[in-house]
Design an enzyme around this catalytic site. Structure first.
Site, PDB file in Angstrom:
ATOM      1  CB  SER A 167      -4.299  -6.232   4.581  1.00 50.93           C
ATOM      2  OG  SER A 167      -4.282  -5.023   4.544  1.00 50.93           O
ATOM      3  CE  LYS A 210     -14.289  -5.916   3.258  1.00 46.19           C
ATOM      4  NZ  LYS A 210     -13.664  -5.614   2.433  1.00 46.19           N
ATOM      5  CG  HIS A 234      -1.407  -1.366   1.745  1.00 47.82           C
ATOM      6  ND1 HIS A 234      -2.433  -1.687   2.716  1.00 47.82           N
ATOM      7  CD2 HIS A 234      -2.765  -1.437   0.693  1.00 47.82           C
ATOM      8  CE1 HIS A 234      -3.139  -2.684   2.470  1.00 47.82           C
ATOM      9  NE2 HIS A 234      -3.905  -2.299   0.954  1.00 47.82           N
ATOM     10  NE  ARG A 246      -2.701  -7.307  -4.553  1.00 45.52           N
ATOM     11  CZ  ARG A 246      -3.982  -6.897  -3.124  1.00 45.52           C
ATOM     12  NH1 ARG A 246      -3.464  -7.607  -1.635  1.00 45.52           N
ATOM     13  NH2 ARG A 246      -5.283  -7.802  -3.226  1.00 45.52           N
TER      14      ARG A 246
HETATM   15  P1  ADP Z   1      -9.605  -3.181  -0.449  1.00 42.76           P
HETATM   16  O1  ADP Z   1     -10.777  -3.975   0.641  1.00 42.76           O
HETATM   17  O2  ADP Z   1     -10.462  -2.107  -0.947  1.00 42.76           O
HETATM   18  O3  ADP Z   1      -8.996  -4.473  -1.373  1.00 42.76           O
HETATM   19  P2  ADP Z   1      -7.210  -3.186   0.785  1.00 42.76           P
HETATM   20  O4  ADP Z   1      -6.664  -2.571   1.662  1.00 42.76           O
HETATM   21  O5  ADP Z   1      -6.998  -4.730   0.650  1.00 42.76           O
HETATM   22  O6  ADP Z   1      -8.805  -2.719  -0.341  1.00 42.76           O
HETATM   23  O7  ADP Z   1      -6.364  -2.238  -0.762  1.00 42.76           O
HETATM   24  C1  ADP Z   1      -7.075  -1.160  -1.636  1.00 42.76           C
HETATM   25  C2  ADP Z   1      -6.067  -1.433  -2.700  1.00 42.76           C
HETATM   26  O8  ADP Z   1      -4.180  -1.526  -3.042  1.00 42.76           O
HETATM   27  C3  ADP Z   1      -6.466  -2.067  -4.010  1.00 42.76           C
HETATM   28  O9  ADP Z   1      -6.252  -1.426  -4.546  1.00 42.76           O
HETATM   29  C4  ADP Z   1      -5.684  -3.328  -3.612  1.00 42.76           C
HETATM   30  O10 ADP Z   1      -5.508  -3.751  -5.191  1.00 42.76           O
HETATM   31  C5  ADP Z   1      -3.992  -2.545  -3.383  1.00 42.76           C
HETATM   32  N1  ADP Z   1      -3.165  -3.180  -3.185  1.00 42.76           N
HETATM   33  C6  ADP Z   1      -2.916  -4.146  -2.196  1.00 42.76           C
HETATM   34  N2  ADP Z   1      -2.203  -4.756  -1.941  1.00 42.76           N
HETATM   35  C7  ADP Z   1      -1.162  -3.981  -2.284  1.00 42.76           C
HETATM   36  C8  ADP Z   1       0.315  -4.591  -3.331  1.00 42.76           C
HETATM   37  N3  ADP Z   1       0.647  -5.297  -2.114  1.00 42.76           N
HETATM   38  N4  ADP Z   1       0.872  -4.347  -4.089  1.00 42.76           N
HETATM   39  C9  ADP Z   1       0.292  -2.781  -5.003  1.00 42.76           C
HETATM   40  N5  ADP Z   1      -1.211  -2.887  -4.368  1.00 42.76           N
HETATM   41  C10 ADP Z   1      -1.464  -3.296  -3.608  1.00 42.76           C
END
Ligand code: ADP
Length: 161
Positions: free
Chosen positions: A128, A41, A17, A90
């Protein structure tokens, strides 16, 4: 680009992130990181905790603002007067869902465009959920999350390392 919103759950924020935040902050004059406060959630961290962790790890980035939001992202974007949404991609597995979401958002508000940033290769596997799974069993999460929040993740699982 004037302003953009990078939305997500950030439960907790990972180095993946943070990489997207840093790169987006170079593309936009003003970047809002939108932390989703979604009551359906059950997150590990409260929305306040997630906002505070993000504030801490982005404090060196002057054009980045952390905010929480509830409800629809398009409504939040409209309220903030922002037309650009940033999402990270990703792998192909992210693509189908992200494409449908971005198309839905455009139907809901045709002023809004979504920009996808590909992940840096070294974080391609990172999510996450993986961080939580590793931490729960006392695994090493130092390569996954910013240094400031490592202990906070272990604390949630009562793990002392
Ligand atoms: P959501 O619940 O909306 O998917 P996340 O917190 O999991 O929220 O992710 C937020 C954003 O960050 C999403 O667009 C996700 O694809 C991106 N993201 C999550 N992990 C990575 C990573 N390792 N590299 C690049 N983008 C990521």
């Amino acid at each position: 680009m004037k302003s953009a919103i990078y939305p997500g759950s950030f439960d907790p924020v990972t180095l993946g992130h943070l990489d997207i935040i840093r790169r987006s902050a170079q593309l936009a004059d003003h970047l809002i990181v939108g932390v989703l406060n979604n009551s359906t959630k059950k997150p590990l961290f409260s929305v306040e905790e997630r906002v505070n962790m993000l504030k801490e790890v982005t404090k060196d980035l002057e054009n980045v603002e952390i905010m929480s939001f509830q409800g629809l992202l398009v409504d939040f974007a409209r309220e903030q007067n922002v037309q650009v949404i940033i999402r990270g991609l990703r792998a192909v597995t992210d693509f189908e869902y992200e494409l449908a979401m971005s198309q839905t958002n455009r139907v809901a508000n045709s002023d809004i465009d979504t920009i996808f940033l590909n992940t840096s290769l070294k974080y391609a596997y990172l999510s996450s959920s993986i961080v939580k799974e590793m931490a729960m069993y006392g695994g090493d999460i130092r390569k996954f999350v910013p240094a400031q929040i490592i202990d906070r993740v272990y604390e949630k699982y009562n793990i002392i390392r």
